[in-house]
Design an enzyme around this catalytic site. Structure first.
Site, PDB file in Angstrom:
ATOM      1  N   SER A  23      26.817  -3.449 -39.981  1.00  0.00           N
ATOM      2  CA  SER A  23      27.482  -4.349 -39.014  1.00  0.00           C
ATOM      3  C   SER A  23      28.686  -3.683 -38.363  1.00  0.00           C
ATOM      4  CB  SER A  23      27.903  -5.640 -39.713  1.00  0.00           C
ATOM      5  OG  SER A  23      28.813  -5.346 -40.769  1.00  0.00           O
ATOM      6  N   LEU A  42      29.948  -1.222 -34.993  1.00  0.00           N
ATOM      7  CA  LEU A  42      29.737  -1.469 -33.563  1.00  0.00           C
ATOM      8  C   LEU A  42      28.264  -1.303 -33.182  1.00  0.00           C
ATOM      9  CD1 LEU A  42      31.052  -2.175 -30.876  1.00  0.00           C
ATOM     10  CD2 LEU A  42      31.434   0.268 -30.500  1.00  0.00           C
ATOM     11  N   LYS A  61      26.834  -4.123 -46.178  1.00  0.00           N
ATOM     12  CA  LYS A  61      27.178  -3.782 -47.565  1.00  0.00           C
ATOM     13  C   LYS A  61      28.388  -4.545 -48.097  1.00  0.00           C
ATOM     14  CE  LYS A  61      27.917   0.861 -48.406  1.00  0.00           C
ATOM     15  NZ  LYS A  61      27.551   2.186 -48.876  1.00  0.00           N
ATOM     16  N   SER A  85      34.015   1.402 -37.521  1.00  0.00           N
ATOM     17  CA  SER A  85      34.275   0.851 -36.180  1.00  0.00           C
ATOM     18  C   SER A  85      35.589   0.082 -36.132  1.00  0.00           C
ATOM     19  CB  SER A  85      33.128  -0.063 -35.749  1.00  0.00           C
ATOM     20  OG  SER A  85      31.932   0.674 -35.678  1.00  0.00           O
ATOM     21  N   TRP A 103      38.117   0.535 -37.799  1.00  0.00           N
ATOM     22  CA  TRP A 103      39.260   1.427 -38.029  1.00  0.00           C
ATOM     23  C   TRP A 103      39.554   2.327 -36.829  1.00  0.00           C
ATOM     24  CZ3 TRP A 103      39.556   3.881 -43.591  1.00  0.00           C
ATOM     25  CH2 TRP A 103      39.568   2.858 -44.547  1.00  0.00           C
ATOM     26  N   ALA A 104      38.685   2.268 -35.819  1.00  0.00           N
ATOM     27  CA  ALA A 104      38.854   3.202 -34.698  1.00  0.00           C
ATOM     28  C   ALA A 104      40.175   2.937 -33.987  1.00  0.00           C
ATOM     29  CB  ALA A 104      37.679   3.068 -33.734  1.00  0.00           C
ATOM     30  N   GLU A 160      42.881  12.569 -24.783  1.00  0.00           N
ATOM     31  CA  GLU A 160      42.583  13.184 -26.085  1.00  0.00           C
ATOM     32  C   GLU A 160      42.041  14.590 -25.875  1.00  0.00           C
ATOM     33  OE1 GLU A 160      40.095  10.294 -28.116  1.00  0.00           O
ATOM     34  OE2 GLU A 160      41.833   9.148 -28.752  1.00  0.00           O
ATOM     35  N   ASP A 169      24.377   6.294 -46.539  1.00  0.00           N
ATOM     36  CA  ASP A 169      23.172   5.616 -47.055  1.00  0.00           C
ATOM     37  C   ASP A 169      21.996   5.713 -46.083  1.00  0.00           C
ATOM     38  OD1 ASP A 169      24.992   4.885 -48.954  1.00  0.00           O
ATOM     39  OD2 ASP A 169      24.745   2.720 -48.722  1.00  0.00           O
ATOM     40  N   ARG A 221      38.665  19.397 -31.321  1.00  0.00           N
ATOM     41  CA  ARG A 221      39.048  19.185 -32.724  1.00  0.00           C
ATOM     42  C   ARG A 221      38.701  20.326 -33.670  1.00  0.00           C
ATOM     43  NH1 ARG A 221      37.482  12.956 -33.451  1.00  0.00           N
ATOM     44  NH2 ARG A 221      39.148  12.325 -32.077  1.00  0.00           N
ATOM     45  N   HIS A 223      35.775  13.476 -40.998  1.00  0.00           N
ATOM     46  CA  HIS A 223      35.950  12.329 -40.106  1.00  0.00           C
ATOM     47  C   HIS A 223      34.630  11.802 -39.550  1.00  0.00           C
ATOM     48  CE1 HIS A 223      38.053   9.857 -37.195  1.00  0.00           C
ATOM     49  NE2 HIS A 223      37.486  10.482 -36.172  1.00  0.00           N
ATOM     50  N   GLU A 258      26.617   6.310 -35.735  1.00  0.00           N
ATOM     51  CA  GLU A 258      26.931   7.582 -36.398  1.00  0.00           C
ATOM     52  C   GLU A 258      25.790   8.090 -37.277  1.00  0.00           C
ATOM     53  OE1 GLU A 258      30.918   7.771 -37.899  1.00  0.00           O
ATOM     54  OE2 GLU A 258      30.519   9.632 -38.999  1.00  0.00           O
TER      55      GLU A 258
HETATM   56  P1  FAD Z   1      30.284   1.817 -38.972  1.00  0.00           P
HETATM   57  O1  FAD Z   1      31.229   1.160 -38.044  1.00  0.00           O
HETATM   58  O2  FAD Z   1      30.833   2.696 -39.991  1.00  0.00           O
HETATM   59  O3  FAD Z   1      29.414   0.684 -39.622  1.00  0.00           O
HETATM   60  C1  FAD Z   1      28.455   0.976 -40.615  1.00  0.00           C
HETATM   61  C2  FAD Z   1      28.021  -0.325 -41.227  1.00  0.00           C
HETATM   62  O4  FAD Z   1      26.943  -0.119 -42.097  1.00  0.00           O
HETATM   63  C3  FAD Z   1      29.086  -1.017 -42.045  1.00  0.00           C
HETATM   64  O5  FAD Z   1      28.991  -2.389 -41.772  1.00  0.00           O
HETATM   65  C4  FAD Z   1      28.663  -0.731 -43.478  1.00  0.00           C
HETATM   66  O6  FAD Z   1      29.115  -1.677 -44.412  1.00  0.00           O
HETATM   67  C5  FAD Z   1      27.178  -0.783 -43.324  1.00  0.00           C
HETATM   68  N1  FAD Z   1      26.403  -0.088 -44.351  1.00  0.00           N
HETATM   69  C6  FAD Z   1      26.495   1.192 -44.781  1.00  0.00           C
HETATM   70  N2  FAD Z   1      25.567   1.440 -45.718  1.00  0.00           N
HETATM   71  C7  FAD Z   1      24.863   0.299 -45.876  1.00  0.00           C
HETATM   72  C8  FAD Z   1      23.779  -0.084 -46.697  1.00  0.00           C
HETATM   73  N3  FAD Z   1      23.201   0.759 -47.579  1.00  0.00           N
HETATM   74  N4  FAD Z   1      23.329  -1.349 -46.613  1.00  0.00           N
HETATM   75  C9  FAD Z   1      23.887  -2.245 -45.747  1.00  0.00           C
HETATM   76  N5  FAD Z   1      24.912  -1.931 -44.946  1.00  0.00           N
HETATM   77  C10 FAD Z   1      25.385  -0.680 -45.014  1.00  0.00           C
HETATM   78  N6  FAD Z   1      35.324   6.977 -32.480  1.00  0.00           N
HETATM   79  C11 FAD Z   1      35.639   6.776 -31.173  1.00  0.00           C
HETATM   80  O7  FAD Z   1      34.779   6.893 -30.314  1.00  0.00           O
HETATM   81  N7  FAD Z   1      36.916   6.415 -30.844  1.00  0.00           N
HETATM   82  C12 FAD Z   1      37.909   6.254 -31.759  1.00  0.00           C
HETATM   83  O8  FAD Z   1      39.026   5.914 -31.432  1.00  0.00           O
HETATM   84  C13 FAD Z   1      37.588   6.493 -33.125  1.00  0.00           C
HETATM   85  N8  FAD Z   1      38.548   6.376 -34.091  1.00  0.00           N
HETATM   86  C14 FAD Z   1      38.173   6.504 -35.394  1.00  0.00           C
HETATM   87  C15 FAD Z   1      39.134   6.277 -36.392  1.00  0.00           C
HETATM   88  C16 FAD Z   1      38.764   6.329 -37.731  1.00  0.00           C
HETATM   89  C17 FAD Z   1      39.790   6.105 -38.794  1.00  0.00           C
HETATM   90  C18 FAD Z   1      37.421   6.614 -38.079  1.00  0.00           C
HETATM   91  C19 FAD Z   1      37.015   6.664 -39.508  1.00  0.00           C
HETATM   92  C20 FAD Z   1      36.482   6.863 -37.094  1.00  0.00           C
HETATM   93  C21 FAD Z   1      36.850   6.805 -35.752  1.00  0.00           C
HETATM   94  N9  FAD Z   1      35.917   7.033 -34.750  1.00  0.00           N
HETATM   95  C22 FAD Z   1      36.258   6.837 -33.438  1.00  0.00           C
HETATM   96  C23 FAD Z   1      34.506   7.212 -35.065  1.00  0.00           C
HETATM   97  C24 FAD Z   1      33.810   5.851 -34.914  1.00  0.00           C
HETATM   98  O9  FAD Z   1      34.688   4.825 -35.330  1.00  0.00           O
HETATM   99  C25 FAD Z   1      32.554   5.761 -35.734  1.00  0.00           C
HETATM  100  O10 FAD Z   1      31.752   6.878 -35.543  1.00  0.00           O
HETATM  101  C26 FAD Z   1      31.764   4.512 -35.302  1.00  0.00           C
HETATM  102  O11 FAD Z   1      32.587   3.385 -35.433  1.00  0.00           O
HETATM  103  C27 FAD Z   1      30.522   4.374 -36.127  1.00  0.00           C
HETATM  104  O12 FAD Z   1      29.984   3.112 -35.875  1.00  0.00           O
HETATM  105  P2  FAD Z   1      28.689   2.663 -36.648  1.00  0.00           P
HETATM  106  O13 FAD Z   1      28.392   1.290 -36.199  1.00  0.00           O
HETATM  107  O14 FAD Z   1      27.668   3.697 -36.522  1.00  0.00           O
HETATM  108  O15 FAD Z   1      29.159   2.672 -38.184  1.00  0.00           O
HETATM  109  C1  SIN Z   2      41.428   9.235 -32.860  1.00  0.00           C
HETATM  110  O1  SIN Z   2      41.967   8.197 -32.468  1.00  0.00           O
HETATM  111  O2  SIN Z   2      42.000  10.323 -32.992  1.00  0.00           O
HETATM  112  C2  SIN Z   2      39.991   9.177 -33.237  1.00  0.00           C
HETATM  113  C3  SIN Z   2      39.185   9.281 -32.034  1.00  0.00           C
HETATM  114  C4  SIN Z   2      37.789   9.685 -32.371  1.00  0.00           C
HETATM  115  O3  SIN Z   2      37.462   9.976 -33.517  1.00  0.00           O
HETATM  116  O4  SIN Z   2      37.000   9.749 -31.435  1.00  0.00           O
END
Ligand code: FAD
Ligand code: SIN
Length: 527
Positions: free
Chosen positions: A15, A17, A37, A45, A47-48, A118, A219, A286, A347, A371
């Site tokens: 859940s 983004l 999870k 997401s 935490w971005a 950035e 996972d 980076r 990261h 991701e």
């Molecule tokens: P996530 O948002 O990590 O969501 C994954 C989901 O899957 C979660 O809900 C988790 O609980 C669930 N999950 C995992 N395993 C299981 C399982 N086995 N069963 C059920 N559910 C599960 N990117 C940018 O573009 N701009 C930014 O400013 C930026 N800042 C960042 C800052 C931080 C601190 C971090 C850590 C990353 C940042 N990134 C940024 C990268 C970006 O946030 C992530 O790559 C992106 O949010 C990934 O989204 P997602 O939906 O793929 O995964």
């Molecule tokens: C950050 O705000 O530095 C993270 C941005 C990103 O991972 O894309």
């Protein structure tokens, strides 16, 4: 075989983004179940910080966004995917605004968005909500998700494995659902669906030091690998240059946007070191900044370096970086008065489950978005703020592809077999193995790699994996054991990919093969 306790049209695992965007684009025409999870907003997401890259400024262009992405990706990006995602960026920003996201606007110019800068971007291009973009976006979408009558959210459920049929590697192999552990009851449920979207996020927890939340244990990569999907480019782990260095701060990121606003990386005596490493200094991509910090720390025996923001008055810091300022001040660091101690940390995973431009994987009906996926957007190094963008565009693409097909109900599926296992008694052992893997990956498969270190890592991981897998086969599962097995599997895949690449490119630097080859080739692992 049993009748299904829960069937849906589309099952979304995760859940973040990627998961929420996919769900919202599907829900008017399909029944959707989102399994996650932890709580709905747990994940990277929320935490971005920095924001979402989109060429929306008059003086910017999609072509420039494409070019910057290709340069950062060091020859490995798929141009068609980059063009498609960068072109779609302004539209997905408008979609988010229509959902209710209030992006930060220029103070003196009503309606014009404030754009951050950035590393690696040739223009101010980062659309943001102060320094907590992810939280603002996720909270807005959460409201929409909770109100939609066609969306069921199952929190505290961990996807274990997919239910598939058809021979591995054959065209007829398709997905019918997933086995999911209810963390509160310990029961395993069988969820059937005509399509499954993997949106499980990243794998930062494979490393000892990471900016990622606890749920980022790779996972989805492990689940897709076990089901028979190919993986691509898993050696490209992005280390963010500036994670806060403080004993009480676990995984707190100091956004690259601070360097975008003139933050300088310095040594203890205030000397800048980035200009000696790259002409773009603190705003180099980076991989270059993280390697430079690693070099300075190792050659000088430092525990950290510092980010100096003292050129800005307190009012600017409070206005632009309220979240980071508040956290630093809680820890006794006033960035208006003294530099912030920082270190690189794992990261982002540029590689993952191999998908096409519609988010399809090797298994029919199975999609990977966000991701967890490797679409070819990031190549060997992700350009900052392109990840949230990828979630938005590819979530939409996966939904469009699913909607273009008829939803065929899954057959009756076999229940999870608990019969041959006993309750787990050795949680200390699980914690110990978990720690060993993360430390080993940090020490041997980090920013600078070598053939010897990779070979050692491979041997140790194979031995650990064999033990963990045997333990898994005999004991009742819980979340810790599932995560441990996945982390061990993903660590092995990263090492295999790193060993396969006989050059240094982008985020993968092996000092035994420091040159970059003329031809850029993806590392593809086939199960
Ligand atoms: P996530 O948002 O990590 O969501 C994954 C989901 O899957 C979660 O809900 C988790 O609980 C669930 N999950 C995992 N395993 C299981 C399982 N086995 N069963 C059920 N559910 C599960 N990117 C940018 O573009 N701009 C930014 O400013 C930026 N800042 C960042 C800052 C931080 C601190 C971090 C850590 C990353 C940042 N990134 C940024 C990268 C970006 O946030 C992530 O790559 C992106 O949010 C990934 O989204 P997602 O939906 O793929 O995964
Ligand atoms: C950050 O705000 O530095 C993270 C941005 C990103 O991972 O894309």
């Amino acid at each position: 075989m049993s009748s299904l306790p829960h069937t849906t049209d589309v099952l979304i695992l995760g859940s973040g983004l990627a998961g929420l965007v996919s769900a919202l684009h599907l829900a008017d025409r399909r029944r959707v179940t989102v399994v996650t999870k932890g709580a709905l907003l747990e994940g990277s997401s929320a935490w971005a910080q920095g924001g979402i890259a989109a060429a929306v400024a008059r003086e910017d262009s999609v072509d420039a966004h494409v070019e910057d992405t290709l340069v950062a990706g060091a020859g490995l990006c798929r141009r068609d995917v980059v063009e498609r995602i960068a072109t779609r960026a302004p539209a997905v920003i408008r979609w988010l605004q229509a959902q209710g996201v209030a992006f930060t606007a220029e103070a003196d110019n009503r309606g014009v968005l404030h754009l951050g800068r950035e590393g690696g971007h040739s223009a101010r291009r980062i659309v943001h909500v102060a320094d907590s973009t992810g939280r603002a976006v996720q909270e807005t979408l959460e409201e929409r998700i909770k109100r939609h009558p066609n969306i069921t959210v199952l929190e505290q459920r961990v996807a274990i494995d997919l239910v598939t049929r058809g021979a591995r590697g054959s065209a007829g192999r398709r997905v019918d659902g997933a086995y999911v552990l209810d963390r509160r009851s310990g029961e395993v449920q069988t969820l059937g669906a005509s399509a499954v979207i993997l949106a499980t996020g990243g794998l930062g927890k494979v490393y000892l030091y990471t900016t990622n939340p606890d749920v980022s244990t790779g996972d989805g990569v492990a689940i897709a690998w076990r089901a028979g999907c190919r993986m691509a480019d898993l050696e490209f782990i992005q280390f963010h240059p500036t994670c806060l260095y403080h004993p009480d701060a676990k995984s707190f990121l100091i956004s690259e946007a601070l360097r975008g606003e003139g933050g300088k990386l310095v040594l203890a005596d205030g000397t800048r070191f980035m200009p000696a490493h790259d002409a773009r200094a603190e705003l180099a991509p980076r991989d270059i900044v993280a390697r430079a910090i690693d070099f300075e720390m190792k050659t000088r025996g430092l525990d950290c370096v510092w980010l100096d923001m003292r050129h800005h008055p307190r009012s600017f810091i409070a206005e632009h970086f309220p979240t980071i300022d508040a956290r630093c001040r809680e820890l006794g660091i006033d960035m208006a008065l003294r530099p912030i101690p920082v270190v690189p940390a794992a990261h982002y995973s540029c590689g993952g489950v191999l998908t096409d431009a519609r988010a399809r994987t090797d298994i029919e009906g199975l999609y990977a978005v966000g991701e967890v996926a490797c679409t070819g957007l990031h190549g060997a190094n992700r350009l900052a703020s392109n990840s949230l963008l990828e979630c938005l565009v590819m979530g939409e693409a996966a939904a469009a592809d699913i909607l273009a097909q008829a939803a065929t109900p899954p057959p009756a599926l076999p229940d999870w077999d608990h019969s041959r296992v006993t309750p787990a008694r050795e949680s200390v052992r699980v914690a110990h193995d978990w720690d060993s893997i993360r430390r080993l990956m940090w020490d041997l498969v980090g920013i600078v790699r070598s053939d010897e270190r990779l070979a050692l890592a491979a041997r140790r991981l194979d031995a650990l994996y064999a033990e963990i897998d045997a333990y898994y086969a005999r004991h009742r599962i819980d979340n810790d054991l599932l995560e441990l097995r996945n982390v061990a599997e993903v660590a092995r895949l990263i090492v295999r990919s790193a060993q396969q690449r006989r050059e240094s490119r982008g985020l993968h630097y092996n000092r035994d093969v420091p040159e970059m080859l003329c031809e850029a080739v993806d590392t593809v692992l086939t199960p």
